[in-house]
Design an enzyme around this catalytic site. Structure first.
Site, PDB file in Angstrom:
ATOM      1  N   SER A 286       9.271  16.414  30.660  1.00 34.81           N
ATOM      2  CA  SER A 286       8.266  17.006  31.664  1.00 34.81           C
ATOM      3  C   SER A 286       7.694  18.181  31.001  1.00 34.81           C
ATOM      4  O   SER A 286       7.785  18.581  30.148  1.00 34.81           O
ATOM      5  CB  SER A 286       9.159  17.474  32.921  1.00 34.81           C
ATOM      6  OG  SER A 286       8.183  17.786  33.975  1.00 34.81           O
ATOM      7  N   CYS A 287       6.469  18.306  31.809  1.00 33.28           N
ATOM      8  CA  CYS A 287       5.517  19.587  31.387  1.00 33.28           C
ATOM      9  C   CYS A 287       4.833  19.977  32.613  1.00 33.28           C
ATOM     10  O   CYS A 287       5.335  20.188  33.799  1.00 33.28           O
ATOM     11  CB  CYS A 287       4.721  19.280  30.203  1.00 33.28           C
ATOM     12  SG  CYS A 287       3.479  18.058  30.661  1.00 33.28           S
ATOM     13  N   GLY A 288       3.504  20.517  32.407  1.00 32.53           N
ATOM     14  CA  GLY A 288       2.583  20.815  33.588  1.00 32.53           C
ATOM     15  C   GLY A 288       2.121  19.640  34.251  1.00 32.53           C
ATOM     16  O   GLY A 288       2.370  19.710  35.525  1.00 32.53           O
ATOM     17  N   GLY A 290       2.179  16.307  32.680  1.00 31.79           N
ATOM     18  CA  GLY A 290       2.451  15.063  31.751  1.00 31.79           C
ATOM     19  C   GLY A 290       1.880  14.973  30.641  1.00 31.79           C
ATOM     20  O   GLY A 290       1.930  13.901  30.076  1.00 31.79           O
ATOM     21  N   TRP A 318       5.404  19.092  36.395  1.00 31.70           N
ATOM     22  CA  TRP A 318       5.628  20.248  37.307  1.00 31.70           C
ATOM     23  C   TRP A 318       4.477  20.330  38.432  1.00 31.70           C
ATOM     24  O   TRP A 318       4.702  21.045  39.571  1.00 31.70           O
ATOM     25  CB  TRP A 318       5.847  21.542  36.518  1.00 31.70           C
ATOM     26  CG  TRP A 318       6.028  22.584  37.295  1.00 31.70           C
ATOM     27  CD1 TRP A 318       5.195  23.760  37.646  1.00 31.70           C
ATOM     28  CD2 TRP A 318       7.338  22.943  37.527  1.00 31.70           C
ATOM     29  NE1 TRP A 318       5.776  24.748  38.635  1.00 31.70           N
ATOM     30  CE2 TRP A 318       7.307  24.202  38.404  1.00 31.70           C
ATOM     31  CE3 TRP A 318       8.381  22.667  37.567  1.00 31.70           C
ATOM     32  CZ2 TRP A 318       8.495  24.888  38.947  1.00 31.70           C
ATOM     33  CZ3 TRP A 318       9.582  23.096  38.210  1.00 31.70           C
ATOM     34  CH2 TRP A 318       9.596  24.209  38.687  1.00 31.70           C
TER      35      TRP A 318
END
Length: 336
Positions: A286-288, A290, A318
Protein backbone atom coordinates in the site's frame (compact mmCIF):
# COMPACT_ATOMS: atom_id res chain seq x y z
CA UNK A 1 -1.13 11.99 -28.82
CA UNK A 2 0.43 9.19 -26.83
CA UNK A 3 -0.90 8.51 -23.33
CA UNK A 4 -2.57 5.61 -21.42
CA UNK A 5 -5.38 4.20 -19.04
CA UNK A 6 -6.09 2.47 -15.62
CA UNK A 7 -9.52 0.78 -14.22
CA UNK A 8 -10.92 -0.86 -11.07
CA UNK A 9 -10.90 -4.52 -10.06
CA UNK A 10 -13.95 -6.35 -8.79
CA UNK A 11 -13.78 -7.82 -5.33
CA UNK A 12 -12.33 -11.24 -4.71
CA UNK A 13 -12.61 -13.10 -1.42
CA UNK A 14 -9.61 -13.57 0.82
CA UNK A 15 -9.77 -17.27 0.10
CA UNK A 16 -8.36 -16.55 -3.38
CA UNK A 17 -4.87 -15.73 -2.06
CA UNK A 18 -3.58 -18.83 -3.80
CA UNK A 19 -3.85 -16.94 -7.10
CA UNK A 20 -4.41 -18.27 -10.59
CA UNK A 21 -1.01 -19.18 -11.80
CA UNK A 22 -0.34 -15.42 -11.95
CA UNK A 23 2.58 -14.95 -14.31
CA UNK A 24 3.92 -18.47 -14.77
CA UNK A 25 4.63 -17.91 -18.45
CA UNK A 26 6.07 -14.41 -18.04
CA UNK A 27 9.75 -15.33 -17.84
CA UNK A 28 9.65 -17.33 -21.07
CA UNK A 29 8.15 -14.39 -22.96
CA UNK A 30 10.57 -11.69 -21.92
CA UNK A 31 13.17 -10.24 -24.26
CA UNK A 32 15.42 -9.40 -21.32
CA UNK A 33 16.94 -11.68 -18.69
CA UNK A 34 15.28 -9.95 -15.73
CA UNK A 35 12.34 -7.67 -14.95
CA UNK A 36 14.69 -4.73 -14.27
CA UNK A 37 16.60 -3.56 -17.34
CA UNK A 38 19.85 -1.56 -17.32
CA UNK A 39 20.32 1.47 -19.57
CA UNK A 40 22.91 -0.44 -21.63
CA UNK A 41 20.56 -3.40 -22.13
CA UNK A 42 17.74 -1.12 -23.27
CA UNK A 43 20.01 0.85 -25.62
CA UNK A 44 21.24 -2.37 -27.25
CA UNK A 45 17.68 -3.70 -27.58
CA UNK A 46 16.42 -0.47 -29.16
CA UNK A 47 19.20 -0.60 -31.74
CA UNK A 48 18.15 -4.14 -32.66
CA UNK A 49 14.38 -3.65 -32.40
CA UNK A 50 13.43 0.02 -32.79
CA UNK A 51 9.74 1.01 -32.42
CA UNK A 52 9.11 1.36 -36.17
CA UNK A 53 5.58 1.68 -37.57
CA UNK A 54 6.66 -0.09 -40.76
CA UNK A 55 7.85 -3.38 -39.27
CA UNK A 56 5.29 -5.96 -38.17
CA UNK A 57 7.83 -7.75 -35.95
CA UNK A 58 7.60 -7.35 -32.17
CA UNK A 59 9.31 -4.12 -31.12
CA UNK A 60 10.94 -2.73 -28.00
CA UNK A 61 9.03 0.38 -26.93
CA UNK A 62 10.18 2.80 -24.20
CA UNK A 63 7.18 3.99 -22.19
CA UNK A 64 7.58 7.05 -19.99
CA UNK A 65 5.47 6.91 -16.80
CA UNK A 66 6.65 10.19 -15.25
CA UNK A 67 4.40 11.41 -12.43
CA UNK A 68 4.76 13.68 -9.41
CA UNK A 69 2.78 14.05 -6.19
CA UNK A 70 -0.09 16.58 -6.26
CA UNK A 71 1.82 19.03 -4.04
CA UNK A 72 4.73 19.11 -6.52
CA UNK A 73 4.84 21.93 -9.07
CA UNK A 74 6.33 19.65 -11.73
CA UNK A 75 4.28 17.40 -14.00
CA UNK A 76 5.04 14.19 -15.82
CA UNK A 77 4.18 15.55 -19.25
CA UNK A 78 6.38 18.58 -18.62
CA UNK A 79 9.52 16.54 -17.91
CA UNK A 80 8.65 14.20 -20.79
CA UNK A 81 8.70 17.15 -23.16
CA UNK A 82 11.99 18.38 -21.68
CA UNK A 83 13.93 15.13 -22.02
CA UNK A 84 12.99 11.58 -22.99
CA UNK A 85 14.26 8.42 -24.61
CA UNK A 86 13.93 8.79 -28.41
CA UNK A 87 10.59 7.53 -29.75
CA UNK A 88 9.23 6.98 -26.24
CA UNK A 89 5.48 7.15 -25.63
CA UNK A 90 3.87 8.75 -22.57
CA UNK A 91 1.57 6.89 -20.19
CA UNK A 92 -0.46 9.45 -18.24
CA UNK A 93 -1.15 8.11 -14.75
CA UNK A 94 -3.73 10.83 -14.18
CA UNK A 95 -5.75 9.87 -17.27
CA UNK A 96 -5.48 6.12 -17.50
CA UNK A 97 -7.77 5.54 -14.54
CA UNK A 98 -11.27 4.59 -13.53
CA UNK A 99 -12.84 8.02 -14.00
CA UNK A 100 -15.98 6.93 -12.15
CA UNK A 101 -14.01 6.49 -8.94
CA UNK A 102 -13.50 9.31 -6.40
CA UNK A 103 -9.99 7.99 -5.75
CA UNK A 104 -7.10 9.14 -7.94
CA UNK A 105 -5.45 6.12 -9.56
CA UNK A 106 -7.89 3.23 -9.55
CA UNK A 107 -7.37 0.67 -12.30
CA UNK A 108 -9.38 1.22 -15.48
CA UNK A 109 -11.79 -1.21 -17.03
CA UNK A 110 -10.13 -3.70 -19.38
CA UNK A 111 -11.68 -2.10 -22.46
CA UNK A 112 -10.31 1.30 -21.46
CA UNK A 113 -6.86 -0.18 -20.88
CA UNK A 114 -6.99 -1.74 -24.34
CA UNK A 115 -8.06 1.58 -25.87
CA UNK A 116 -5.13 3.33 -24.20
CA UNK A 117 -2.64 0.75 -25.45
CA UNK A 118 -4.11 1.11 -28.94
CA UNK A 119 -3.74 4.88 -28.79
CA UNK A 120 -0.16 4.47 -27.63
CA UNK A 121 0.49 2.36 -30.71
CA UNK A 122 1.52 -0.62 -28.60
CA UNK A 123 0.77 -4.12 -29.87
CA UNK A 124 0.20 -7.13 -27.65
CA UNK A 125 3.44 -8.76 -28.83
CA UNK A 126 5.63 -5.68 -28.25
CA UNK A 127 8.14 -5.57 -25.42
CA UNK A 128 7.54 -2.48 -23.28
CA UNK A 129 10.19 -0.94 -21.02
CA UNK A 130 8.65 1.53 -18.57
CA UNK A 131 10.78 4.30 -17.15
CA UNK A 132 10.60 7.16 -14.66
CA UNK A 133 11.89 10.72 -14.36
CA UNK A 134 15.60 11.42 -13.98
CA UNK A 135 14.64 13.62 -11.00
CA UNK A 136 13.08 10.77 -8.97
CA UNK A 137 14.88 7.76 -10.44
CA UNK A 138 12.28 5.15 -9.47
CA UNK A 139 8.81 6.30 -8.44
CA UNK A 140 5.84 5.77 -10.77
CA UNK A 141 7.24 3.42 -13.45
CA UNK A 142 6.71 0.29 -11.29
CA UNK A 143 2.98 1.15 -11.08
CA UNK A 144 2.65 1.24 -14.86
CA UNK A 145 4.73 -1.93 -15.24
CA UNK A 146 2.49 -3.68 -12.70
CA UNK A 147 -0.62 -2.42 -14.49
CA UNK A 148 0.53 -3.87 -17.81
CA UNK A 149 1.34 -7.19 -16.13
CA UNK A 150 -2.01 -7.63 -14.41
CA UNK A 151 -3.76 -6.84 -17.68
CA UNK A 152 -1.79 -9.68 -19.28
CA UNK A 153 0.95 -7.78 -21.13
CA UNK A 154 3.71 -10.11 -20.00
CA UNK A 155 6.47 -8.56 -22.12
CA UNK A 156 7.01 -5.60 -19.80
CA UNK A 157 10.05 -4.42 -17.86
CA UNK A 158 11.17 -1.45 -15.77
CA UNK A 159 14.27 0.58 -16.62
CA UNK A 160 16.68 0.84 -13.68
CA UNK A 161 16.75 3.83 -14.36
CA UNK A 162 16.40 6.98 -16.55
CA UNK A 163 18.67 9.00 -14.23
CA UNK A 164 21.50 6.58 -15.08
CA UNK A 165 20.44 6.56 -18.75
CA UNK A 166 21.08 10.33 -18.89
CA UNK A 167 24.24 10.27 -16.77
CA UNK A 168 25.76 7.44 -18.84
CA UNK A 169 25.27 9.43 -22.03
CA UNK A 170 22.62 7.41 -23.84
CA UNK A 171 20.56 9.35 -26.43
CA UNK A 172 17.65 11.61 -25.49
CA UNK A 173 15.31 13.93 -27.34
CA UNK A 174 12.97 16.78 -26.38
CA UNK A 175 10.00 18.67 -27.77
CA UNK A 176 6.27 18.24 -28.18
CA UNK A 177 4.55 14.87 -28.39
CA UNK A 178 4.25 13.32 -31.81
CA UNK A 179 1.43 11.22 -33.20
CA UNK A 180 1.82 7.46 -33.25
CA UNK A 181 -0.08 5.07 -35.44
CA UNK A 182 -2.88 3.42 -33.48
CA UNK A 183 -3.11 -0.34 -33.64
CA UNK A 184 -5.69 -2.89 -32.44
CA UNK A 185 -5.07 -4.11 -28.90
CA UNK A 186 -7.24 -7.01 -27.69
CA UNK A 187 -9.38 -6.42 -24.61
CA UNK A 188 -7.57 -8.34 -21.86
CA UNK A 189 -8.75 -10.04 -18.70
CA UNK A 190 -7.69 -8.37 -15.47
CA UNK A 191 -5.85 -10.67 -13.07
CA UNK A 192 -8.01 -9.84 -10.05
CA UNK A 193 -5.99 -12.14 -7.80
CA UNK A 194 -3.21 -9.53 -7.73
CA UNK A 195 -5.39 -6.60 -6.59
CA UNK A 196 -6.65 -5.93 -3.06
CA UNK A 197 -9.70 -3.73 -2.46
CA UNK A 198 -10.94 -1.76 0.55
CA UNK A 199 -13.16 -4.50 2.01
CA UNK A 200 -10.35 -7.05 1.90
CA UNK A 201 -7.82 -4.71 3.52
CA UNK A 202 -10.36 -3.66 6.14
CA UNK A 203 -10.87 -7.30 7.06
CA UNK A 204 -7.10 -7.78 7.33
CA UNK A 205 -6.76 -4.73 9.61
CA UNK A 206 -9.68 -5.79 11.82
CA UNK A 207 -8.29 -9.33 12.12
CA UNK A 208 -4.82 -8.17 13.11
CA UNK A 209 -3.57 -10.14 16.14
CA UNK A 210 -6.78 -12.13 16.36
CA UNK A 211 -6.55 -15.87 16.87
CA UNK A 212 -7.00 -17.78 13.62
CA UNK A 213 -6.32 -14.76 11.39
CA UNK A 214 -4.49 -15.39 8.13
CA UNK A 215 -1.59 -13.15 9.12
CA UNK A 216 -1.65 -11.07 5.94
CA UNK A 217 1.10 -8.43 6.07
CA UNK A 218 0.44 -4.85 4.91
CA UNK A 219 3.57 -3.04 3.73
CA UNK A 220 3.26 0.76 3.55
CA UNK A 221 5.50 2.61 1.06
CA UNK A 222 4.77 6.15 2.28
CA UNK A 223 7.49 8.19 4.04
CA UNK A 224 7.73 7.21 7.71
CA UNK A 225 6.50 10.58 8.97
CA UNK A 226 3.19 10.10 7.19
CA UNK A 227 3.02 6.54 8.52
CA UNK A 228 3.51 7.65 12.14
CA UNK A 229 1.12 10.60 11.74
CA UNK A 230 3.84 13.19 12.43
CA UNK A 231 3.84 14.53 8.83
CA UNK A 232 0.79 15.57 6.78
CA UNK A 233 -0.47 13.84 3.66
CA UNK A 234 0.14 15.64 0.33
CA UNK A 235 -3.60 15.66 -0.28
CA UNK A 236 -5.37 18.29 1.81
CA UNK A 237 -7.78 17.28 4.58
CA UNK A 238 -6.52 13.68 4.53
CA UNK A 239 -5.42 12.30 7.90
CA UNK A 240 -2.00 10.68 8.08
CA UNK A 241 -1.29 7.59 10.20
CA UNK A 242 -1.31 3.88 9.47
CA UNK A 243 -3.43 0.74 9.49
CA UNK A 244 -3.28 -1.68 12.44
CA UNK A 245 -0.41 -4.13 12.02
CA UNK A 246 1.03 -2.48 8.93
CA UNK A 247 4.80 -2.28 8.40
CA UNK A 248 6.51 0.94 7.32
CA UNK A 249 8.84 0.42 4.34
CA UNK A 250 9.30 3.83 2.68
CA UNK A 251 9.85 3.16 -0.99
CA UNK A 252 13.05 5.25 -0.95
CA UNK A 253 14.66 2.68 1.36
CA UNK A 254 14.64 0.18 -1.52
CA UNK A 255 16.68 2.53 -3.71
CA UNK A 256 20.35 3.48 -3.75
CA UNK A 257 20.46 7.08 -2.43
CA UNK A 258 23.00 8.14 -5.09
CA UNK A 259 21.74 6.45 -8.25
CA UNK A 260 18.08 6.24 -7.12
CA UNK A 261 18.01 2.79 -8.75
CA UNK A 262 16.79 -0.41 -7.09
CA UNK A 263 19.29 -2.14 -4.85
CA UNK A 264 20.53 -5.61 -5.78
CA UNK A 265 18.24 -8.59 -5.12
CA UNK A 266 20.40 -9.60 -2.16
CA UNK A 267 20.24 -6.13 -0.59
CA UNK A 268 16.47 -5.93 -1.14
CA UNK A 269 16.02 -9.30 0.53
CA UNK A 270 18.03 -8.17 3.56
CA UNK A 271 15.86 -5.03 3.85
CA UNK A 272 12.63 -7.02 3.88
CA UNK A 273 14.11 -9.42 6.42
CA UNK A 274 15.20 -6.53 8.65
CA UNK A 275 11.64 -5.15 8.59
CA UNK A 276 10.28 -8.49 9.82
CA UNK A 277 8.44 -9.35 6.59
CA UNK A 278 7.66 -13.08 6.51
CA UNK A 279 7.94 -14.42 2.92
CA UNK A 280 5.77 -17.41 3.79
CA UNK A 281 2.73 -15.22 4.54
CA UNK A 282 0.53 -13.19 2.14
CA UNK A 283 1.54 -9.59 1.49
CA UNK A 284 -0.44 -6.48 0.53
CA UNK A 285 1.53 -3.43 -0.62
CA UNK A 286 0.00 0.00 0.00
CA UNK A 287 1.01 3.68 -0.25
CA UNK A 288 -0.73 7.01 -0.84
CA UNK A 289 -2.72 6.26 -3.98
CA UNK A 290 -1.41 2.91 -5.26
CA UNK A 291 1.68 4.24 -7.09
CA UNK A 292 4.72 3.64 -4.86
CA UNK A 293 3.09 0.51 -3.44
CA UNK A 294 4.29 -0.98 -6.73
CA UNK A 295 7.87 0.00 -5.86
CA UNK A 296 7.55 -2.41 -2.94
CA UNK A 297 5.86 -5.03 -5.13
CA UNK A 298 8.67 -4.73 -7.69
CA UNK A 299 11.28 -4.96 -4.95
CA UNK A 300 9.65 -8.15 -3.68
CA UNK A 301 9.64 -9.63 -7.17
CA UNK A 302 13.25 -8.70 -7.88
CA UNK A 303 14.33 -10.15 -4.51
CA UNK A 304 12.26 -13.29 -5.07
CA UNK A 305 10.67 -12.57 -1.71
CA UNK A 306 7.32 -14.24 -1.11
CA UNK A 307 5.22 -16.08 -3.64
CA UNK A 308 3.87 -13.93 -6.51
CA UNK A 309 0.56 -15.75 -6.02
CA UNK A 310 0.25 -14.42 -2.47
CA UNK A 311 1.18 -10.78 -3.14
CA UNK A 312 -1.32 -8.01 -3.88
CA UNK A 313 -1.38 -4.26 -4.30
CA UNK A 314 -4.06 -2.24 -2.52
CA UNK A 315 -5.34 -0.16 -5.43
CA UNK A 316 -7.05 2.62 -3.44
CA UNK A 317 -4.32 2.71 -0.78
CA UNK A 318 -4.25 5.41 1.93
CA UNK A 319 -6.28 7.95 -0.06
CA UNK A 320 -9.24 5.57 -0.08
CA UNK A 321 -8.59 4.20 3.40
CA UNK A 322 -8.47 7.57 5.20
CA UNK A 323 -11.66 8.71 3.50
CA UNK A 324 -13.69 5.57 4.09
CA UNK A 325 -12.92 4.45 7.65
CA UNK A 326 -14.80 6.11 10.48
CA UNK A 327 -13.13 7.57 13.61
CA UNK A 328 -15.08 5.06 15.71
CA UNK A 329 -13.48 2.19 13.76
CA UNK A 330 -10.05 2.89 15.32
CA UNK A 331 -8.42 1.85 12.04
CA UNK A 332 -6.17 4.91 11.70
CA UNK A 333 -3.34 4.74 14.20
CA UNK A 334 -0.74 7.42 15.03
CA UNK A 335 2.53 7.01 16.92
CA UNK A 336 2.36 10.42 18.58
Amino acid sequence: MAFAVIGRASRVGLSSWSGRGAFATMASLRSFSSYLVTPKELDEALKKNPPSSISTDPRVIPLCASWFLPNDERSGIQVFREQRIPKARFFDLDKVIDKRSPYPHMLPQAKHFAAAMSELGIRKEDTVVVYDTKELGIFSAPRVGWTLKIFGHDNVHVLNNFKLWVEEGFPTESGELYNVECCPYPIPELNESRVADYEQVREIAQDYNKEGAEGVQILDARPNGRFTGEAPEPREALSSGHMPGSISIPHSELLDPTTKAFYSPEKLKSIFESKGVDPSKPIVSSCGSGVTACVIETGLEVAGYGSPDSRRVYDGSWTEWAQRVQPSDNLILKDQ
